[in-house]
Design an enzyme around this catalytic site. Structure first.
Site: not given
Length: 390
Positions: A72, A201, A293, A297, A385
């Site tokens: 991704h 998200y 979550p 990480k 990220y």
């Protein structure tokens, strides 16, 4: 029985550590309280940083990951009726993440350990750690009604938040830092095509939602729920209705429903124990820290612990130097706290906090809008990220 290293816990961190040590010729045994089937039944994270993937390659266990993992190059933030993509590759010089379930990581590591015949003991009961403050640590356990003892040079505690390793440390020798959030994630796993090619998200007035996946045909969806809720309160139809409501219309229309394979509620917590070394005992992974979550990480942070610890132990046996193990706790904690900060920040920005009021909600929207309109802000999100360097 004697081994150079005794690893407590056969989750991904313990198995990865064992494989890296085995590749370097260091003799390690792994003890696990549960059965192999139970370990493989745990449904966990699935977004891997490039550093984790590199460690799997180093361990010789990345074959299936590279064939089946989904690379991704970005993810999206949904809020206030809009959806904004974070271009991970464009903002970080080409870095990306790989979607590959923790269950599959565990399976690959288990099979690799079995292939080399390295020792692992499942269903080890009453595991106890002894004398790790001296030069001759021991680990005792029971198996099939018989008592066993392992003498070793070092103990690696990779047995999770509730394991025996951290509990064995005297309270005066360890400091704990914790924040418990007043909600959890209700997760649903289903064999349906994902609603989006990349993760989304979503911050919504009714609570957080995450559209994730494990493959092109298996989806993993989450919604924020009160800690008082039970899985039985959420039949599949109710879950999908709430999930769709929290997504932008264009995404909600693409949600394909199907019977759940698994549903569970995970409470959210931030936790760090300091230090991570106590004589000849080292804590790694969830034994030493927990992150919400939201920032993906947890598993990745365990991998960076393993990187530092494996390097130190290999250096000890190959070169006779203790520099790596002496510096393990400080090096690992420096990265841990940065990941804790990112996970806390993402959680604070995307979840509903009813007690915080309207001002907090406006701050969340302002923060999200800033990320969407400022390249500098987007770079900060992206570089965290994809994973900070080891």
């Amino acid at each position: 029985m004697r081994h150079q290293v005794c690893i407590i816990g056969a989750g991904p961190s313990g198995l990865l550590l064992g494989q890296l040590l085995a590749k370097a010729g260091v003799d390690a045994v792994i003890l696990e309280a549960r059965s192999a089937d139970y370990v493989l039944s745990r449904i966990r994270a699935g977004v891997l940083e490039s550093g984790f993937v590199d460690l799997m390659r180093e361990a010789g266990c990345a074959g299936r990951l590279e064939q089946e993992g989904l690379v991704h190059g970005g993810f999206s933030l949904a809020f206030d009726g809009r959806i904004e993509r974070i271009d991970l590759q464009g903002l970080t010089g080409g870095k990306s993440v790989v979607v590959y379930g923790q269950t599959e990581v565990t399976r690959d590591l288990m099979e690799a350990r079995a292939a080399i015949g390295a020792p692992i003991v499942y269903e080890a009961e009453d595991v106890a750690l002894h004398d790790f403050d001296g030069s001759h640590p021991r680990v005792t356990y029971r198996k099939d009604g018989a008592s066993h003892e392992i003498a070793c040079d070092f103990i690696a505690g990779c047995d999770g938040f509730h394991g025996a390793s951290r509990r064995s440390v005297p309270e005066r020798a360890i400091a704990s830092f914790e924040r418990v959030y007043g909600f959890g994630w209700l997760g649903l796993l289903a064999d349906v095509p994902p609603a989006s090619e990349e993760l989304i998200y979503a911050r919504h007035m009714h609570g957080f939602a995450l559209a994730s996946m494990r493959s092109h045909t298996r989806s993993r969806y989450y919604i924020q729920v009160p800690l008082s809720d039970q899985v039985g309160d959420w039949p599949d139809d109710r879950f999908y209705d709430a999930f769709r409501r929290r997504l932008p219309d264009e995404v909600a229309e693409r949600v394909v429903t199907g019977p759940s394979l698994e549903k569970s509620i995970a409470p959210l917590r931030s936790f760090v124990a300091e230090p991570l070394r106590f004589g000849r005992l080292f804590l790694a992974g969830d034994a030493g820290h927990i992150v919400p979550p939201t920032g993906a990480k947890g598993l990745n942070l365990a991998a960076s612990d393993v990187h530092y610890l494996a390097s130190g132990l290999i250096e000890h046996y190959a070169e006779g130097s203790d520099a790596g193990i002496d510096g393990y706790s400080a090096r690992a904690l420096a990265r841990i706290w940065k990941a804790e900060r990112f996970s806390w920040w993402m959680t604070s920005m995307l979840h509903l906090f009813p007690e915080a009021g309207g001002f907090s909600a406006r701050m969340q929207l302002a923060e999200l809008d800033y990320i969407a309109t400022s390249k500098a802000a987007a770079i900060t999100v992206a570089e965290n990220y994809v994973g900070l360097p080891y």
